[in-house]
Design a protein around this motif. Structure first.
Motif, PDB file in Angstrom:
ATOM      1  N   ASP A 117      35.292  41.950  40.777  1.00  0.00           N
ATOM      2  CA  ASP A 117      35.848  41.993  39.426  1.00  0.00           C
ATOM      3  C   ASP A 117      36.911  40.935  39.152  1.00  0.00           C
ATOM      4  O   ASP A 117      37.397  40.818  38.028  1.00  0.00           O
ATOM      5  CB  ASP A 117      36.425  43.376  39.116  1.00  0.00           C
ATOM      6  CG  ASP A 117      37.602  43.748  40.026  1.00  0.00           C
ATOM      7  OD1 ASP A 117      38.041  42.909  40.839  1.00  0.00           O
ATOM      8  OD2 ASP A 117      38.085  44.889  39.914  1.00  0.00           O
ATOM      9  N   THR A 118      37.264  40.141  40.166  1.00  0.00           N
ATOM     10  CA  THR A 118      38.346  39.166  40.008  1.00  0.00           C
ATOM     11  C   THR A 118      37.898  37.771  40.406  1.00  0.00           C
ATOM     12  O   THR A 118      37.266  37.590  41.449  1.00  0.00           O
ATOM     13  CB  THR A 118      39.566  39.559  40.859  1.00  0.00           C
ATOM     14  OG1 THR A 118      40.010  40.869  40.466  1.00  0.00           O
ATOM     15  CG2 THR A 118      40.714  38.563  40.663  1.00  0.00           C
ATOM     16  N   ALA A 119      38.235  36.800  39.568  1.00  0.00           N
ATOM     17  CA  ALA A 119      37.957  35.399  39.857  1.00  0.00           C
ATOM     18  C   ALA A 119      39.247  34.729  40.323  1.00  0.00           C
ATOM     19  O   ALA A 119      40.236  34.688  39.580  1.00  0.00           O
ATOM     20  CB  ALA A 119      37.430  34.694  38.616  1.00  0.00           C
ATOM     21  N   TYR A 120      39.247  34.236  41.548  1.00  0.00           N
ATOM     22  CA  TYR A 120      40.359  33.443  42.064  1.00  0.00           C
ATOM     23  C   TYR A 120      39.971  31.975  41.895  1.00  0.00           C
ATOM     24  O   TYR A 120      38.989  31.514  42.479  1.00  0.00           O
ATOM     25  CB  TYR A 120      40.629  33.766  43.528  1.00  0.00           C
ATOM     26  CG  TYR A 120      41.234  35.136  43.736  1.00  0.00           C
ATOM     27  CD1 TYR A 120      42.614  35.301  43.827  1.00  0.00           C
ATOM     28  CD2 TYR A 120      40.426  36.274  43.820  1.00  0.00           C
ATOM     29  CE1 TYR A 120      43.177  36.554  44.005  1.00  0.00           C
ATOM     30  CE2 TYR A 120      40.976  37.532  44.007  1.00  0.00           C
ATOM     31  CZ  TYR A 120      42.360  37.670  44.097  1.00  0.00           C
ATOM     32  OH  TYR A 120      42.909  38.912  44.267  1.00  0.00           O
ATOM     33  N   VAL A 121      40.740  31.256  41.091  1.00  0.00           N
ATOM     34  CA  VAL A 121      40.380  29.898  40.710  1.00  0.00           C
ATOM     35  C   VAL A 121      41.459  28.924  41.190  1.00  0.00           C
ATOM     36  O   VAL A 121      42.645  29.101  40.864  1.00  0.00           O
ATOM     37  CB  VAL A 121      40.234  29.775  39.178  1.00  0.00           C
ATOM     38  CG1 VAL A 121      39.790  28.361  38.790  1.00  0.00           C
ATOM     39  CG2 VAL A 121      39.254  30.815  38.646  1.00  0.00           C
ATOM     40  N   PRO A 122      41.102  27.899  41.978  1.00  0.00           N
ATOM     41  CA  PRO A 122      42.089  26.885  42.364  1.00  0.00           C
ATOM     42  C   PRO A 122      42.689  26.244  41.118  1.00  0.00           C
ATOM     43  O   PRO A 122      41.980  26.009  40.127  1.00  0.00           O
ATOM     44  CB  PRO A 122      41.258  25.872  43.162  1.00  0.00           C
ATOM     45  CG  PRO A 122      40.076  26.646  43.648  1.00  0.00           C
ATOM     46  CD  PRO A 122      39.771  27.629  42.558  1.00  0.00           C
ATOM     47  N   ARG A 123      43.969  25.965  41.163  1.00  0.00           N
ATOM     48  CA  ARG A 123      44.673  25.476  39.979  1.00  0.00           C
ATOM     49  C   ARG A 123      44.000  24.258  39.357  1.00  0.00           C
ATOM     50  O   ARG A 123      43.908  24.134  38.137  1.00  0.00           O
ATOM     51  CB  ARG A 123      46.129  25.154  40.328  1.00  0.00           C
ATOM     52  CG  ARG A 123      47.019  24.882  39.117  1.00  0.00           C
ATOM     53  CD  ARG A 123      48.476  24.763  39.515  1.00  0.00           C
ATOM     54  NE  ARG A 123      48.942  25.956  40.217  1.00  0.00           N
ATOM     55  CZ  ARG A 123      49.314  27.088  39.616  1.00  0.00           C
ATOM     56  NH1 ARG A 123      49.270  27.178  38.297  1.00  0.00           N
ATOM     57  NH2 ARG A 123      49.723  28.130  40.324  1.00  0.00           N
TER      58      ARG A 123
END
Length: 268
Positions: A117-123
């Motif tokens: 349910d969560t997207a971890y996106v590099p800056r």
């Protein structure tokens, strides 16, 4: 009628869904009713995460569906019980991050480390998280280094525009060897999932849980991430757009005209 079918599985993108990501909901409801009468479970087997499935199939989440998501990394029964899950270790995530840093062609259409349910996106890729993509996650979290991620990551998804992905396949296999499995997503991107994970593995976990032999499973697919699944079931069906090689049944009705649902009505 194929009397020995006891479980039916389908890929989503390019298979069950139309190109615009919709499907014939009235026909699907009718098919599910017929399958229920025959006691044949229906399972979604897809490269995408559960929250995206929940958005796409919002009107059918209480219809007794089972799910093999994230290209086989997570399996949920129709009761919502997680019976199988494989995540990418922190050590492997660091190696994946370094691989992407070193790789000369950056995934200009996006890079996401995801849970269900969560997207971890590099800056540096935060600008690629469009409103359309964001609607398929409950949460979006920006990070600078994978060491900041504390949640269990099921897959890493990346997408290039105008780039031959086989070059990345080669680099990933050379660098990470047997630590990961690299596959297409069915949505035009590439996934990195844990080693030995694929749709066939996840589907078998579900079939075993239900006491069903894979010889009695029918599966529908169209892309490379469906190959292991199609090769492992007794009744494999491929879409007209598929270029997969194998001893498969080829259906004539495409995804834009409910080919999966119409074929199910024929075979049951």
């Amino acid at each position: 009628m194929t009397a020995d079918i006891q479980l039916i599985a389908t890929d989503l993108d390019g298979t069950f869904l139309r190109d615009d990501k919709t499907f014939d909901e009235v026909l699907f409801k009718s098919v599910l009713q017929k399958l229920k009468i025959k006691n044949i479970p229906f399972v979604i087997t897809t490269g995408v995460h559960q929250e995206r499935i929940n958005v796409l199939l919002a009107n059918f989440l209480d219809s007794g569906l089972a799910f093999v998501n994230n290209n086989g990394a997570r399996v949920l029964t129709s009761a919502g019980e997680v019976i199988y899950e494989r995540t990418i270790s922190a050590a492997i995530l660091r190696q994946v991050q370094q691989l992407l840093i070193d790789f000369p062609v950056k995934p200009d259409r996006g890079l996401v480390y995801s849970t269900d349910d969560t997207a971890y996106v590099p800056r540096q890729y935060s600008g690629t998280m469009t409103a359309y993509k964001a609607r398929f996650f409950q949460h979006i979290k920006i990070f600078d280094d994978v060491s900041e991620i504390k949640a269990p990551i099921l897959k890493v998804t990346m997408n290039w525009e105008h780039f031959n992905e086989t070059k990345f396949y080669e680099a990933a296999k050379l660098t990470l060897d047997h630590a990961i499995h690299v596959t297409e997503t069915g949505t035009g991107a590439i996934d990195i999932v844990p080693a030995t994970v694929n749709k066939a593995v996840g589907l078998k976990k579900l079939a075993d849980h239900l006491g069903i032999d894979m010889a009695n499973v029918a599966a529908f697919g169209d892309g490379g991430n469906d190959l292991e699944m199609l090769s492992s079931v007794g009744h494999p069906y491929v879409m007209p757009n598929a270029t997969l090689q194998g001893d498969f049944n080829h259906i004539e009705i495409d995804n834009n005209h409910a080919g999966v649902l119409k074929t199910i009505l024929d075979i049951i």
